[in-house]
Motif scaffolding. Structure first.
Motif, PDB file in Angstrom:
ATOM      1  N   HIS A  13       0.872  -1.172   0.000  1.00 13.71           N
ATOM      2  CA  HIS A  13       0.000   0.000   0.000  1.00 13.71           C
ATOM      3  C   HIS A  13       0.907   1.219   0.000  1.00 13.71           C
ATOM      4  CE1 HIS A  13      -3.765   2.201   0.756  1.00 13.71           C
ATOM      5  NE2 HIS A  13      -3.007   3.017   1.455  1.00 13.71           N
ATOM      6  N   ILE A  14       0.898   1.983  -1.095  1.00  7.13           N
ATOM      7  CA  ILE A  14       1.827   3.092  -1.280  1.00  7.13           C
ATOM      8  C   ILE A  14       1.089   4.403  -1.023  1.00  7.13           C
ATOM      9  CG2 ILE A  14       3.511   4.154  -2.817  1.00  7.13           C
ATOM     10  CD1 ILE A  14       3.987   1.174  -2.154  1.00  7.13           C
ATOM     11  N   PRO A  15       1.489   5.180  -0.029  1.00 10.50           N
ATOM     12  CA  PRO A  15       0.825   6.463   0.218  1.00 10.50           C
ATOM     13  C   PRO A  15       1.195   7.485  -0.852  1.00 10.50           C
ATOM     14  CG  PRO A  15       2.710   6.225   1.669  1.00 10.50           C
ATOM     15  CD  PRO A  15       2.580   4.923   0.925  1.00 10.50           C
ATOM     16  N   LEU A  16       0.295   8.432  -1.073  1.00 10.25           N
ATOM     17  CA  LEU A  16       0.549   9.505  -2.028  1.00 10.25           C
ATOM     18  C   LEU A  16       1.344  10.620  -1.381  1.00 10.25           C
ATOM     19  CD1 LEU A  16      -2.836   9.952  -3.933  1.00 10.25           C
ATOM     20  CD2 LEU A  16      -0.681   9.131  -4.856  1.00 10.25           C
ATOM     21  N   GLU A  17       2.205  11.262  -2.180  1.00 13.77           N
ATOM     22  CA  GLU A  17       2.928  12.452  -1.734  1.00 13.77           C
ATOM     23  C   GLU A  17       2.860  13.497  -2.839  1.00 13.77           C
ATOM     24  OE1 GLU A  17       7.364  11.796  -1.696  1.00 13.77           O
ATOM     25  OE2 GLU A  17       6.754   9.718  -1.976  1.00 13.77           O
ATOM     26  N   PRO A  18       2.981  14.773  -2.500  1.00 10.77           N
ATOM     27  CA  PRO A  18       2.925  15.816  -3.534  1.00 10.77           C
ATOM     28  C   PRO A  18       4.099  15.676  -4.502  1.00 10.77           C
ATOM     29  CG  PRO A  18       2.675  16.754  -1.329  1.00 10.77           C
ATOM     30  CD  PRO A  18       3.111  15.340  -1.146  1.00 10.77           C
ATOM     31  N   ARG A  49       7.276   4.603  -5.194  1.00  8.63           N
ATOM     32  CA  ARG A  49       6.734   5.861  -4.685  1.00  8.63           C
ATOM     33  C   ARG A  49       5.611   6.331  -5.598  1.00  8.63           C
ATOM     34  NH1 ARG A  49      11.701   9.769  -3.209  1.00  8.63           N
ATOM     35  NH2 ARG A  49      10.010  11.022  -2.311  1.00  8.63           N
ATOM     36  N   ALA A  50       4.663   7.039  -5.005  1.00  3.74           N
ATOM     37  CA  ALA A  50       3.492   7.507  -5.748  1.00  3.74           C
ATOM     38  C   ALA A  50       3.299   8.991  -5.488  1.00  3.74           C
ATOM     39  CB  ALA A  50       2.249   6.722  -5.322  1.00  3.74           C
ATOM     40  N   PHE A  51       3.167   9.768  -6.563  1.00  2.70           N
ATOM     41  CA  PHE A  51       3.052  11.214  -6.472  1.00  2.70           C
ATOM     42  C   PHE A  51       1.723  11.669  -7.061  1.00  2.70           C
ATOM     43  CE2 PHE A  51       7.546  10.174  -6.843  1.00  2.70           C
ATOM     44  CZ  PHE A  51       8.107  10.900  -5.808  1.00  2.70           C
ATOM     45  N   LEU A  52       1.154  12.708  -6.458  1.00  2.01           N
ATOM     46  CA  LEU A  52      -0.061  13.328  -6.971  1.00  2.01           C
ATOM     47  C   LEU A  52       0.325  14.612  -7.690  1.00  2.01           C
ATOM     48  CD1 LEU A  52      -3.155  13.406  -7.165  1.00  2.01           C
ATOM     49  CD2 LEU A  52      -3.164  14.673  -5.003  1.00  2.01           C
ATOM     50  N   ALA A  53       0.057  14.665  -9.005  1.00  4.34           N
ATOM     51  CA  ALA A  53       0.396  15.827  -9.832  1.00  4.34           C
ATOM     52  C   ALA A  53      -0.866  16.583 -10.204  1.00  4.34           C
ATOM     53  CB  ALA A  53       1.120  15.382 -11.098  1.00  4.34           C
ATOM     54  N   HIS A  54      -0.764  17.905 -10.307  1.00  5.35           N
ATOM     55  CA  HIS A  54      -1.894  18.701 -10.764  1.00  5.35           C
ATOM     56  C   HIS A  54      -1.683  19.104 -12.222  1.00  5.35           C
ATOM     57  CE1 HIS A  54       0.487  22.372 -10.421  1.00  5.35           C
ATOM     58  NE2 HIS A  54       0.787  22.065  -9.159  1.00  5.35           N
ATOM     59  N   GLY A  55      -2.713  19.715 -12.803  1.00  9.89           N
ATOM     60  CA  GLY A  55      -2.734  19.949 -14.242  1.00  9.89           C
ATOM     61  C   GLY A  55      -1.730  20.946 -14.765  1.00  9.89           C
ATOM     62  N   ARG A  56      -1.053  21.689 -13.900  1.00  7.27           N
ATOM     63  CA  ARG A  56      -0.017  22.615 -14.348  1.00  7.27           C
ATOM     64  C   ARG A  56       1.371  21.984 -14.310  1.00  7.27           C
ATOM     65  NH1 ARG A  56      -1.624  27.805 -15.178  1.00  7.27           N
ATOM     66  NH2 ARG A  56      -3.538  28.544 -14.181  1.00  7.27           N
ATOM     67  N   GLN A  57       1.441  20.696 -14.073  1.00  5.30           N
ATOM     68  CA  GLN A  57       2.733  20.007 -13.987  1.00  5.30           C
ATOM     69  C   GLN A  57       2.834  18.930 -15.061  1.00  5.30           C
ATOM     70  OE1 GLN A  57       2.208  18.754  -9.809  1.00  5.30           O
ATOM     71  NE2 GLN A  57       4.133  19.816  -9.358  1.00  5.30           N
ATOM     72  N   GLY A  58       4.017  18.814 -15.637  1.00  6.26           N
ATOM     73  CA  GLY A  58       4.354  17.682 -16.480  1.00  6.26           C
ATOM     74  C   GLY A  58       5.481  16.914 -15.828  1.00  6.26           C
ATOM     75  N   VAL A  59       5.770  15.726 -16.335  1.00 15.16           N
ATOM     76  CA  VAL A  59       6.864  14.922 -15.790  1.00 15.16           C
ATOM     77  C   VAL A  59       7.693  14.351 -16.930  1.00 15.16           C
ATOM     78  CG1 VAL A  59       5.698  14.284 -13.641  1.00 15.16           C
ATOM     79  CG2 VAL A  59       5.426  12.830 -15.658  1.00 15.16           C
ATOM     80  N   THR A  60       8.976  14.195 -16.663  1.00 12.49           N
ATOM     81  CA  THR A  60       9.864  13.478 -17.570  1.00 12.49           C
ATOM     82  C   THR A  60      10.463  12.311 -16.815  1.00 12.49           C
ATOM     83  OG1 THR A  60      10.434  15.494 -18.770  1.00 12.49           O
ATOM     84  CG2 THR A  60      11.905  13.621 -19.042  1.00 12.49           C
TER      85      THR A  60
END
Length: 221
Positions: free
Chosen positions: A2-7, A171-182
């Motif tokens: 169970h992986i908690p979310l982080e910003p 690890r699990a991250f919560l991203a919002h719509g103004r963020q992209g990832v590479t």
């Protein structure tokens, strides 16, 4: 597991790749406001002073033809000898229209597949979202894992290892719509998972040579 979310912040995501965002609009968290210097994009004025240009916000690594990155410079570490097929890659720009995922019990995402791109970075940039003063309601989950035996010293410029994902360090991250990832080359990650009610369109940039097992490795859990 169970992986908690982080910003999602530039500092927290550094071992796996880079976060693409406007630093002036980033999260108010301390880790985003004051990231280490090597994670802060350089800014210069542009467009006759009407714009700010942030330099090198995504490290688009290309290791298909040897240990070189997309800017043509050599990379250290000895991890890249090129793809076994020897077939050169071209820069590919695609669009993924990602529908919201069903969450178990309304709050849990079951991850049943991980993938990685051994010889290329892969950038996801959301587009077409409604404008607003703050982060848009659109959100998505970024689930990543290092390769077994990798250290956590930060995003590296050489290809990642060739082993299995280290599931003890997912690890699990919560991203919002103004963020992209590479995702850095070789980073294990889950397929894109949009949460909420709206489909999110992502422009996806990566190198590819058309050899399926070199472009993308899949692992079912």
């Amino acid at each position: 597991l169970h992986i908690p979310l982080e910003p999602l912040t530039r500092a927290s995501f550094a071992p796996f790749g880079t976060v693409i965002e406007n630093p002036a609009r980033s999260s108010s968290s301390t880790s985003n406001r004051n990231p280490p210097p090597h994670l802060t994009p350089r800014a210069v004025p542009a467009n006759q002073g009407t714009a700010t240009k942030y330099l090198d916000v995504a490290h688009m690594q290309n290791h298909y033809e040897g240990a070189r990155d997309a800017r043509g410079g050599g990379v250290g570490g000895g991890g890249g000898g090129g793809a076994p097929s020897g077939r050169p890659a071209r820069l590919s720009i695609n669009m993924f229209a990602c529908a919201p995922r069903a969450l178990r019990g309304g709050s849990v995402l079951d991850v049943r597949l991980l993938e990685r791109h051994p010889f290329t970075a892969q950038a996801f940039v959301p587009v077409g979202l409604a404008p607003g003063a703050g982060p848009t309601p659109a959100k998505y989950l970024v689930v990543v894992a290092p390769t077994v035996g990798e250290g956590g010293e930060g995003e590296r410029r050489e290809p990642k290892g060739r082993g299995a994902p280290d599931l003890s360090r997912v690890r699990a991250f919560l991203a919002h719509g103004r963020q992209g990832v590479t995702y850095a080359a070789g980073t294990w990650h889950a397929p894109m998972a949009v949460v909420g009610r709206e489909t999110v369109d992502f422009v996806v940039v990566q190198w590819a040579n058309g050899v399926s097992e070199e472009d993308c490795e899949l692992l079912e859990l």
